[in-house]
Every structure is written in C-alpha cells, then in structure tokens.
Design a protein around this motif. Structure first.
Motif, PDB file in Angstrom:
ATOM      1  N   GLU A 160       0.828  -1.214   0.000  1.00 22.84           N
ATOM      2  CA  GLU A 160       0.000   0.000   0.000  1.00 22.84           C
ATOM      3  C   GLU A 160       0.858   1.259   0.000  1.00 22.84           C
ATOM      4  N   THR A 161       1.934   1.248   0.766  1.00 19.18           N
ATOM      5  CA  THR A 161       2.796   2.424   0.832  1.00 19.18           C
ATOM      6  C   THR A 161       3.530   2.643  -0.486  1.00 19.18           C
ATOM      7  N   VAL A 162       4.033   1.569  -1.097  1.00 21.27           N
ATOM      8  CA  VAL A 162       4.693   1.694  -2.399  1.00 21.27           C
ATOM      9  C   VAL A 162       3.710   2.256  -3.427  1.00 21.27           C
ATOM     10  N   VAL A 163       2.496   1.736  -3.455  1.00 20.76           N
ATOM     11  CA  VAL A 163       1.480   2.222  -4.391  1.00 20.76           C
ATOM     12  C   VAL A 163       1.162   3.691  -4.125  1.00 20.76           C
ATOM     13  N   ASP A 164       0.943   4.050  -2.856  1.00 21.13           N
ATOM     14  CA  ASP A 164       0.625   5.444  -2.506  1.00 21.13           C
ATOM     15  C   ASP A 164       1.738   6.403  -2.918  1.00 21.13           C
ATOM     16  N   GLU A 165       2.978   6.036  -2.610  1.00 22.21           N
ATOM     17  CA  GLU A 165       4.108   6.916  -2.941  1.00 22.21           C
ATOM     18  C   GLU A 165       4.291   7.035  -4.457  1.00 22.21           C
ATOM     19  N   ALA A 166       4.095   5.948  -5.165  1.00 18.14           N
ATOM     20  CA  ALA A 166       4.194   5.996  -6.629  1.00 18.14           C
ATOM     21  C   ALA A 166       3.116   6.923  -7.198  1.00 18.14           C
ATOM     22  N   GLN A 167       1.898   6.784  -6.711  1.00 22.94           N
ATOM     23  CA  GLN A 167       0.808   7.637  -7.196  1.00 22.94           C
ATOM     24  C   GLN A 167       1.058   9.100  -6.853  1.00 22.94           C
ATOM     25  N   LYS A 168       1.568   9.380  -5.660  1.00 22.76           N
ATOM     26  CA  LYS A 168       1.903  10.760  -5.296  1.00 22.76           C
ATOM     27  C   LYS A 168       2.951  11.342  -6.239  1.00 22.76           C
ATOM     28  N   ALA A 169       3.824  10.475  -6.751  1.00 24.52           N
ATOM     29  CA  ALA A 169       4.885  10.915  -7.664  1.00 24.52           C
ATOM     30  C   ALA A 169       4.401  10.978  -9.116  1.00 24.52           C
ATOM     31  N   GLY A 170       3.111  10.712  -9.329  1.00 22.80           N
ATOM     32  CA  GLY A 170       2.546  10.802 -10.669  1.00 22.80           C
ATOM     33  C   GLY A 170       2.692   9.545 -11.500  1.00 22.80           C
ATOM     34  N   VAL A 171       3.033   8.440 -10.864  1.00 27.77           N
ATOM     35  CA  VAL A 171       3.203   7.172 -11.572  1.00 27.77           C
ATOM     36  C   VAL A 171       1.867   6.439 -11.608  1.00 27.77           C
ATOM     37  N   THR A 172       1.523   5.917 -12.764  1.00 21.46           N
ATOM     38  CA  THR A 172       0.305   5.129 -12.905  1.00 21.46           C
ATOM     39  C   THR A 172       0.592   3.696 -12.501  1.00 21.46           C
ATOM     40  N   VAL A 173      -0.196   3.192 -11.577  1.00 21.94           N
ATOM     41  CA  VAL A 173      -0.084   1.791 -11.185  1.00 21.94           C
ATOM     42  C   VAL A 173      -0.863   0.986 -12.213  1.00 21.94           C
ATOM     43  N   LYS A 174      -0.146   0.162 -12.975  1.00 23.21           N
ATOM     44  CA  LYS A 174      -0.769  -0.591 -14.056  1.00 23.21           C
ATOM     45  C   LYS A 174      -1.599  -1.752 -13.543  1.00 23.21           C
ATOM     46  N   ASN A 175      -1.073  -2.457 -12.525  1.00 22.36           N
ATOM     47  CA  ASN A 175      -1.769  -3.628 -12.026  1.00 22.36           C
ATOM     48  C   ASN A 175      -1.197  -4.041 -10.676  1.00 22.36           C
ATOM     49  N   ILE A 176      -2.039  -4.669  -9.873  1.00 23.82           N
ATOM     50  CA  ILE A 176      -1.609  -5.290  -8.623  1.00 23.82           C
ATOM     51  C   ILE A 176      -2.176  -6.702  -8.640  1.00 23.82           C
ATOM     52  N   GLU A 177      -1.295  -7.676  -8.480  1.00 25.78           N
ATOM     53  CA  GLU A 177      -1.698  -9.086  -8.491  1.00 25.78           C
ATOM     54  C   GLU A 177      -1.370  -9.725  -7.153  1.00 25.78           C
TER      55      GLU A 177
END
Length: 120
Positions: free
Chosen positions: A55-72
């Motif tokens: 969750e933290t990796v996803v949140d920080e990536a999104q804050k940095a403007g990175v699109t999360v393509k998928n979570i499996e």
C-alpha cells in the motif's frame, strides 16, 4: 513531472525499506525483458506487513505521478506483484520467496547497487 525508470526504482526501494521490507534486491532487466526496466524483489515477515508495504509503495508511486498498471496477488497473501510500468515490485512472505527463488529467473541480468538507498 514524470519519473525516470531510475528515479522510480529508487522510490520503490527506499519506500519498501522504510516500511521494513527485508533483503531487497533490484535487477536491471532491460537487456532480458520487454516487460519492465527493473524488478525489485523483497520479503516481509508476515502478511499484514506485506500489505502495508504494498500500500505504501502504491501510494508513494501515485503521489509521484506514476500510474499503477496492475496489482496481483493481494488476496492470496503470500506474493504480491505491483506493476508500475518501468519497475515491477515483488513482495513475498519469506517462505514463498525461498520456494520460488524469483531472483534465479533473472540471473543473467545485472543487479543494481541499492546500498545508498537502504538503511542498515
């Protein structure tokens, strides 16, 4: 502003380390894979911590403007994969990591020196 693959790699490694991921390794797969530039592999001591790290990796990536393509695998609990485009983050429980030995799939690819990003 978009992150370069190297900046995203650093963000993922630092974030996972900050959240107590263990034995983090980064592999440069640009020469052996068309799916991503880097794979980051780590493990956590329990499922709750795996989910918190994810969750933290996803949140920080999104804050940095990175699109999360998928979570499996978030529902399965023993291996979660987060596809961030240029970087794929794998977090395991310790037993599953030992079982799958994902690092061995990429043994022809060079490791990335992440020692400056890890707090010992």
């Amino acid at each position: 502003m978009a992150k370069t693959p190297e900046e995203l790699l650093e963000l993922v490694v630092r974030t996972a380390d900050d959240r107590q991921a263990k034995d983090i390794i980064a592999i440069d797969v640009r020469g052996v894979s068309i799916l991503a530039d880097y794979n980051v592999i780590a493990h956590a001591s329990n499922t709750r911590l795996m989910n918190a790290i994810t969750e933290t990796v996803v949140d920080e990536a999104q804050k940095a403007g990175v699109t999360v393509k998928n979570i499996e695998g978030k529902q399965g609990g023993s291996w979660i994969l987060v596809d961030l485009g240029d970087v794929i983050f794998h977090i395991f429980d310790e037993e599953e990591r030992s079982h799958y030995k994902l690092e061995n799939l990429w043994e022809d690819a060079p490791s990335v020196d992440i020692t400056d990003w890890i707090v010992e």
